[in-house]
Every structure is written in structure tokens, then in C-alpha cells.
Design an enzyme around this catalytic site. Structure first.
Site, short mmCIF file in Angstrom:
data_model
loop_
_atom_site.label_atom_id
_atom_site.label_comp_id
_atom_site.label_asym_id
_atom_site.label_seq_id
_atom_site.Cartn_x
_atom_site.Cartn_y
_atom_site.Cartn_z
N CYS A 2 0.83 -1.21 0.00
CA CYS A 2 0.00 0.00 0.00
C CYS A 2 0.87 1.25 0.00
CB CYS A 2 -0.87 0.03 1.25
SG CYS A 2 -1.85 -1.45 1.45
N ARG A 27 4.56 0.76 -6.52
CA ARG A 27 4.47 -0.20 -5.42
C ARG A 27 3.38 -1.24 -5.65
NH1 ARG A 27 6.61 2.08 -0.48
NH2 ARG A 27 5.07 1.00 0.76
N TRP A 76 -3.02 -2.34 -1.70
CA TRP A 76 -2.65 -3.66 -2.25
C TRP A 76 -3.30 -4.63 -1.28
CZ3 TRP A 76 -0.08 -6.59 -5.85
CH2 TRP A 76 0.37 -7.84 -5.44
N ASN A 102 -1.00 1.21 6.26
CA ASN A 102 -0.15 0.34 5.46
C ASN A 102 0.42 -0.69 6.44
OD1 ASN A 102 1.69 -0.73 3.73
ND2 ASN A 102 2.85 1.15 3.39
N GLY A 103 0.35 -1.98 6.10
CA GLY A 103 0.87 -3.00 7.02
C GLY A 103 -0.17 -4.08 7.25
N GLU A 485 16.33 -23.27 -9.46
CA GLU A 485 16.01 -21.85 -9.31
C GLU A 485 17.26 -21.00 -9.54
OE1 GLU A 485 13.46 -20.25 -9.47
OE2 GLU A 485 13.79 -18.31 -8.53
N LYS A 489 17.51 -18.10 -12.41
CA LYS A 489 17.86 -16.71 -12.08
C LYS A 489 19.03 -16.25 -12.94
CE LYS A 489 14.99 -15.30 -10.40
NZ LYS A 489 13.95 -16.17 -10.35
N GLU A 492 17.81 -16.10 -16.95
CA GLU A 492 16.74 -15.21 -17.39
C GLU A 492 17.13 -13.74 -17.41
OE1 GLU A 492 13.11 -15.34 -15.05
OE2 GLU A 492 14.21 -15.50 -13.18
N HIS A 508 25.47 -38.93 -17.38
CA HIS A 508 24.64 -39.47 -18.45
C HIS A 508 24.49 -38.49 -19.60
CE1 HIS A 508 23.72 -42.95 -16.02
NE2 HIS A 508 23.56 -42.13 -15.00
N LYS A 607 6.21 -10.44 -16.64
CA LYS A 607 6.03 -10.74 -15.22
C LYS A 607 4.92 -11.76 -15.03
CE LYS A 607 6.68 -10.15 -10.82
NZ LYS A 607 7.83 -10.94 -10.35
C1 G6P Z 1 6.84 -15.66 -15.29
C2 G6P Z 1 7.71 -14.90 -14.29
C3 G6P Z 1 8.31 -15.87 -13.26
C4 G6P Z 1 7.21 -16.66 -12.58
C5 G6P Z 1 6.31 -17.37 -13.61
C6 G6P Z 1 5.07 -17.92 -12.96
O1 G6P Z 1 7.64 -16.47 -16.09
O2 G6P Z 1 8.75 -14.23 -14.96
O3 G6P Z 1 9.04 -15.14 -12.31
O4 G6P Z 1 7.78 -17.60 -11.72
O5 G6P Z 1 5.86 -16.44 -14.61
O6 G6P Z 1 4.29 -16.83 -12.56
P1 G6P Z 1 3.27 -16.88 -11.37
O7 G6P Z 1 2.68 -15.50 -11.33
O8 G6P Z 1 2.25 -17.93 -11.74
O9 G6P Z 1 4.02 -17.25 -10.15
#
Ligand code: G6P
Length: 612
Positions: A2, A27, A76, A102-103, A485, A489, A492, A508, A607
């Protein structure tokens, strides 16, 4: 998260508030509202769901709200869906007290119950309305001034808050209080401002006060007075903000991703607080009973991207603790596979946005088969949150960088909590083990914080490899899930090819790719698999690989094998992903920075992926 803006001075407040709120749009928010008081007249409140433009349209760009003192808010959603009713400001029954917040107030249901008995009525589902009414209650019951009424409320509530309050009896004044939620106060000669973040007021002033935890303040024109919890006036130092507007939005960090990496201790803490109460794990908000969990024969986890990697961790943790079979599947595969789902199974969809097309389709597939569904979702009121039978919200707040960090960490916590609860319901762990795991969970925010301290060394190391062609991440068990993961990271945001492999699988095929200088990162947090993974690391080293070893602090003999080592604070092995992922996120980040790329908006990625 928020956003709050408040203004009191000699100009019309509403246009200033609206403009300030637009500076906080980054935000994230789903609704917004303004409250402006014109002298001693009744306060005028206008709220709108959706974009700030809706609120601007409703108020004729603020011109329809007269008055020189007001508060504004972008919400939010955390408690209650995004709606006009739940949007702030909230008010007491007679509009005597009006506030934005906010919180998260953890004990708001308790407070609400108490106030309902005192004949207060509630029109929203928010935790904020409970604080507003509690302030009003103390204010009237004891006939005390704003400071004492707010202080009494602060003592009574648990959780985090940045609060801005207006009282009918105190026109032209804004009263604020803060605990664990950001809030700054700005002043110029004729006006004062309050905001959850600097960008909202930068156009008007660079002179700010930072209000401390459990402190309050009163703003009136260009004057601000600060108070401690005992109501005594305290002195504060005025600071000059040197940041430009863009840097201010990022809280002084160069990129949103780095800001969000640093927000992880809080995202993890807030998610723990949402489900771990004094009496233990409490899933009453999720609506899942121990009976339901006890009857589960199998769990299917479905998700995309990093959320899928959380599912991989979940598979190991749930199977180890609860001893029921868990199958993790990419949502895009699950939906078309005609999966075999038994009646007493549950489909868990993990999603930050709650809108990923494939994950949503997976939930619908399960519904079509009449299988129970649970969404682990960050965005309140999103489609998956609405369609799943049960929702377990993560408390990461809005995430802006495309590459997820804090939402991933919050999702891990949700999965651990669920695993502990299923194990308990099924009688696979006793009270002592449950208590021990909960204690370990509570230590995670501090351990994540400590892992962040190693960042300069990681930056140096990553920059040395910024021209590398391939990076391989290897590990076994949970370490394999962590590697997935770490590898995502890396690739990407830095566009360096990387892959994650179960360490035992290297021989393998993948090992043929290893040549002089190939960077291999071995993740070794699981004690029983330590020696196995180290042997695999030795195998690649003898073929020319440069080895980085990521392991628990104390495992110093790794230095005999690895060329570069990263140590993380030790935790229960089941929760190792939460700590081990931090240096891997930092490596991906620094690799992208070293290669001069757009960290927050990598090419070709979105995103939220709302198409197949
Ligand atoms: C996109 C984002 C990732 C995310 C994936 C799943 O590829 O770039 O960061 O993990 O979507 O998104 P979600 O909103 O379902 O977690």
C-alpha cells in the site's frame, strides 16, 4: 504494498494527494481513496477500485474535494478482496476518526470481535477498519486526546503499521504512527507531508524526518511534533534527501530486483506471521481442516517458472515430513496430460500473480474432475485465488522485477507450513518435532538477512565470470530443486546459458559439455548427500571445470575441492532452499549488472504470463 500520502498546509489537498499517489504506483495497488476535511465540516471520502485514473475521474482530478488537509491511499489487498468497500480511507461510525493504513494487523479479528460487542458496525473486510474503530473507541471512552488514543491502540495491536489519522475535533491536523512499515514525514515552511515513500513528496520538499518504530507525530501546517509511546514529546533530526525520483522509487537500490532481494526477510516474516500463531500453525484463514489433510492420499503440485521450483522443494519437504506421494508438474503439461487424480488427492497451484494461464487451466482441470484445489497465491482477489477451493496467501507484497525473488521465498514458507500441518494431521510428526520445525521457521528471516551480507564477495566473483558461456548448477534432493532456481535466475536476466542437473545425472550426458573454465556451482546443503555431490564436483573439476561450492557454514573441508566457496547459515535441512537461494539470486543479479543488461525487464519475458 500500500501507499500513503498525507498533506496539511494552505493549498487544496486533493490534487496534491492524487499526484503523490501516482508517484507510488510502482508499489502496486488495486484500489485507491482520498479523505479531505474542509475546516470543521464533515470529512469527504471518495474511493475507487482499479487505476488511480478512476479516482481522478470521480473527483474531477481532486477539484471536487475541498479542503487543505487530507490523506490518500493506494491499496494492495491483504485482508479482503480488492473493492471500493475495502479501499481506504476507513472511518469510525460517525466519521469522527478517519484513517489510512499500510501493514498487517495480526490480531484484527480479536479486536473486531471486541468492538462488535461494543456496538460498532463494520462495513469492510479489512484489518484497517478495526484499528480505526479501536482508536475511536479509546478516544471516546477515556475522553483522551489523539496521542493517547493512538498510543493505547498501538499497545493493543500486533503486527505492522504506518497509520495516518484525521480527527474531526482537530481540523487541519494529521496524526501518524509507525511500526515496522515505512513512513516518512516531509516539511516546508507552510506545509507538512506524510508518505510511505519519498517519491510521493519529492516535488514539494526534500526535507524529511524518519519516524521511528513505535513513534507518533502530529502534523499541522509547516510544523511537526513527535511523540514516544508514553506520549512524551521527542526530538527528531531533519534530513535532506539527495536521491533523484527514480532512485527514490527503488528505495535507493539500483534496481527493483535488488530492492526485492532485500525485502525477503520481511516477506518471509510476514508470511510466517500470517499462519504461525502463539498456539502453533493456524490455517483457519485458508479454510482447510486437519480432517481434510489427514484424508489426503496424494498431492499434485502444479505451477510455472520459479513457482514450479518451489513445488519441487515442496515435493521433497512434504514427502519427507508427511510421507505421502507428491507429484510436481509444470502446469502447461498437467493441463493436457489427462492426469490420473484420485478422489482423495489435492491439487496445489502455486502462483505469484494468480493469473498465469497454464496454472489457472490446471486448477480448472482439477475442478472438472471434482478434486479439491488449493492456491498458494500472492495477489489477493486474483483469478486463481477466486477459483481455488482454498487460498493460502503469501505476504510478499507486490513484486515489480520480472525475475521473482521475494515471492519465491514467501511461497517456500507457505509450502513448509503446509507440509508441517499435513505431517501433523497424519500423525507423522509429534508435538516436539512440530515445535522444533516452527522454531526453525522463525529463525529464517534472520538467516536470510545474514546471507545478504556476503554480497560484495559474490559481486566480485560473478564479475570475474561475466564472459562465461555456460554455467551448470548441480545438487541432489532439495539441492537439485535449489539448483533449478539458481540456474533460472542466472539465465533469465543475464542471458548466459545455464542448466541445473541432478548431480548423479551428470555422467549421463551433460559432463561432455564440461571443458576448461566451465563454471560449475555445486549446491550441498543436505548432509546425507554431501559426499555424493562432492564426488560429482571432483569429476567435473578433473575435466577442467572451475568449481564454486555453496554449502552450510561449518563444512569448511569443501575448500579442498572448490575453487570458490559460499557459506550460508545452517538451518533445518528441509528449509535450506530459503537460505541457499539468496547467494544464487545475487549471482544472477550481479551477472546481469556486469553484462550491462536491463535487470528488471529482461528481453522477451513478462512478469505475468496470461496466455498459453
Ligand atoms: C513468469 C515470471 C516468473 C514466474 C512465472 C510464474 O515467467 O517471470 O518469475 O515464476 O511467470 O508466474 P506466477 O505468477 O504464476 O508465479
Amino acid at each position: 504494498m500500500c501507499g500513503i500520502v498525507g498533506y496539511c498546509g494552505n493549498k487544496q489537498a486533493a490534487p496534491i494527494l492524487l499526484e503523490g499517489l501516482t508517484k507510488l504506483e510502482y508499489r502496486g495497488y488495486d484500489s485507491a481513496g482520498l479523505a479531505v476535511r474542509d475546516g470543521e465540516d464533515k470529512v469527504k471520502i471518495v474511493k475507487a477500485k482499479g487505476r488511480l485514473q478512476e479516482l481522478a475521474n470521480k473527483t474531477d482530478d481532486g477539484k471536487a474535494m475541498k479542503g487543505c488537509c487530507g490523506i490518500g491511499h493506494t491499496r494492495w489487498a491483504t485482508h479482503g478482496e480488492p473493492s471500493e468497500n475495502n479501499a481506504h480511507p476507513h472511518h469510525s461510525d460517525d466519521f469522527e476518526v478517519v484513517a489510512v493504513h499500510n501493514g498487517i494487523i495480526e490480531n484484527f479479528t480479536e479486536i473486531k470481535d471486541k468492538l462488535l460487542k461494543k456496538n460498532y458496525t463494520f462495513y469492510s473486510e479489512t484489518d484497517t477498519e478495526a484499528i480505526v474503530k479501536l482508536i475511536d473507541y479509546y478516544y471516546k471512552k477515556y475522553n483522551i486526546g489523539p496521542i493517547d488514543a493512538i498510543a493505547k491502540t498501538m499497545v493493543r495491536v500486533r503486527g505492522s503499521y504506518a497509520l495516518a489519522v484525521m480527527f474531526k475535533d482537530h481540523p487541519g491536523e494529521i496524526w501518524v504512527a509507525r511500526k515496522d512499515s515505512p513512513m516518512i514525514i516531509g516539511v516546508d515552511s507552510k506545509a507538512s507531508f506524510v508518505a510511505s515513500d519519498v517519491p510521493a513528496i519529492l516535488k514539494h520538499t526534500r526535507n524529511v524526518y524518519y519516524i521511528g518504530n513505535l513513534e507518533m507525530a502530529c502534523l499541522k501546517g509547516g510544523e511537526v511534533h513527535f511523540y514516544n509511546l508514553d506520549g512524551e514529546e521527542i526530538e527528531k533530526e531533519l534530513t535532506k534527501v539527495e536521491w533523484d525520483a527514480e532512485a527514490a522509487e527503488k528505495g535507493g537500490f539500483e534496481h527493483f530486483m535488488m530492492k526485492e532481494i532485500h525485502e525477503q526477510p520481511k516477506a518471509v516474516q510476514d508470511t510466517i506471521n500470517a499462519y504461525v500463531k502463539e498456539t502453533g500453525i493456524d490455517l483457519s484463514n485458508v479454510g482447510i481442516t486437519d480432517e481434510e489433510l489427514k484424508g489426503l492420499s496424494q498431492v499434485h503440485i502444479t505451477a510455472c517458472g520459479s513457482a514450479y521450483h518451489v513445488g519441487m522443494v515442496g515435493q521433497y519437504v512434504i514427502e519427507k515430513l508427511a510421507r505421502i506421494p507428491v507429484r510436481v508438474e509444470l502446469a502447461s503439461e498437467f493441463r493436457y496430460r489427462n492426469p490420473i487424480l484420485s478422489d482423495d488427492s489435492m491439487v496445489i497451484a502455486i502462483s505469484q500473480s494468480g493469473e498465469t494461464a497454464d496454472t489457472l487451466a490446471a486448477i480448472r482441470e482439477a475442478h472438472g474432475r471434482k478434486i479439491k484445489t488449493l492456491g498458494i497465491v500472492n495477489v489477493v482477489g486474483s483469478t486463481i485465488a477466486r477459483e481455488a477451493d482454498h487460498v493460502m496467501y503469501t505476504m510478499a507484497g507486490p513484486e515489480i522485477a520480472v525475475a521473482t525473488t521475494k515471492a519465491y521465498s514467501a511461497q517456500l514458507i507457505a509450502v513448509y507450513i503446509l507440509a508441517i500441518r499435513i505431517a501433523k494431521a497424519k500423525g507423522m510428526i509429534d508435538n516436539d518435532r512440530e515445535a522444533e520445525l516452527i522454531e526453525e521457521l522463525k529463525k529464517l528471516p534472520g538467516k536470510i538477512e545474514r546471507s545478504l551480507e556476503d554480497k560484495e564477495r559474490l559481486q566480485w566473483f560473478t564479475a570475474k565470470f561475466s564472459n562465461v558461456h555456460d554455467v551448470f548448477f548441480i545438487g541432489r534432493g532439495i539441492d537439485y530443486a535449489i539448483s533449478l532456481e539458481g540456474s533460472l535466475k542466472m539465465k533469465e536476466i543475464s542471458y548466459v546459458h545455464s542448466g541445473a542437473y541432478a548431480a548423479g545425472e551428470l555422467k549421463h550426458g551433460t559432463i561432455s559439455l564440461v571443458e576448461d573454465g566451465t563454471l560449475v556451482i555445486g549446491v550441498i546443503t543436505q548432509n546425507d548427500l554431501y559426499e555424493k555431490t562432492v564426488s560429482n564436483m571432483v569429476e567435473v573439476k578433473s575435466r577442467g571445470a572451475y568449481l564454486c561450492g555453496l554449502t552450510n557454514s561449518g563444512n569448511y573441508e569443501i575448500e579442498d575441492t572448490a575453487d570458490f566457496t559460499v557459506y550460508i547459515p545452517k538451518t533445518d535441512e528441509l528449509f535450506a532452499a530459503s537460505v541457499a537461494v539468496i547467494p544464487l539470486q545475487l549471482m544472477g543479479y550481479y551477472m546481469s549488472v556486469a553484462r550491462g543488461l536491463d535487470v528488471d525487464k529482461p528481453r522477451n519475458l513478462a512478469k505475468s504470463v496470461t496466455v498459453e
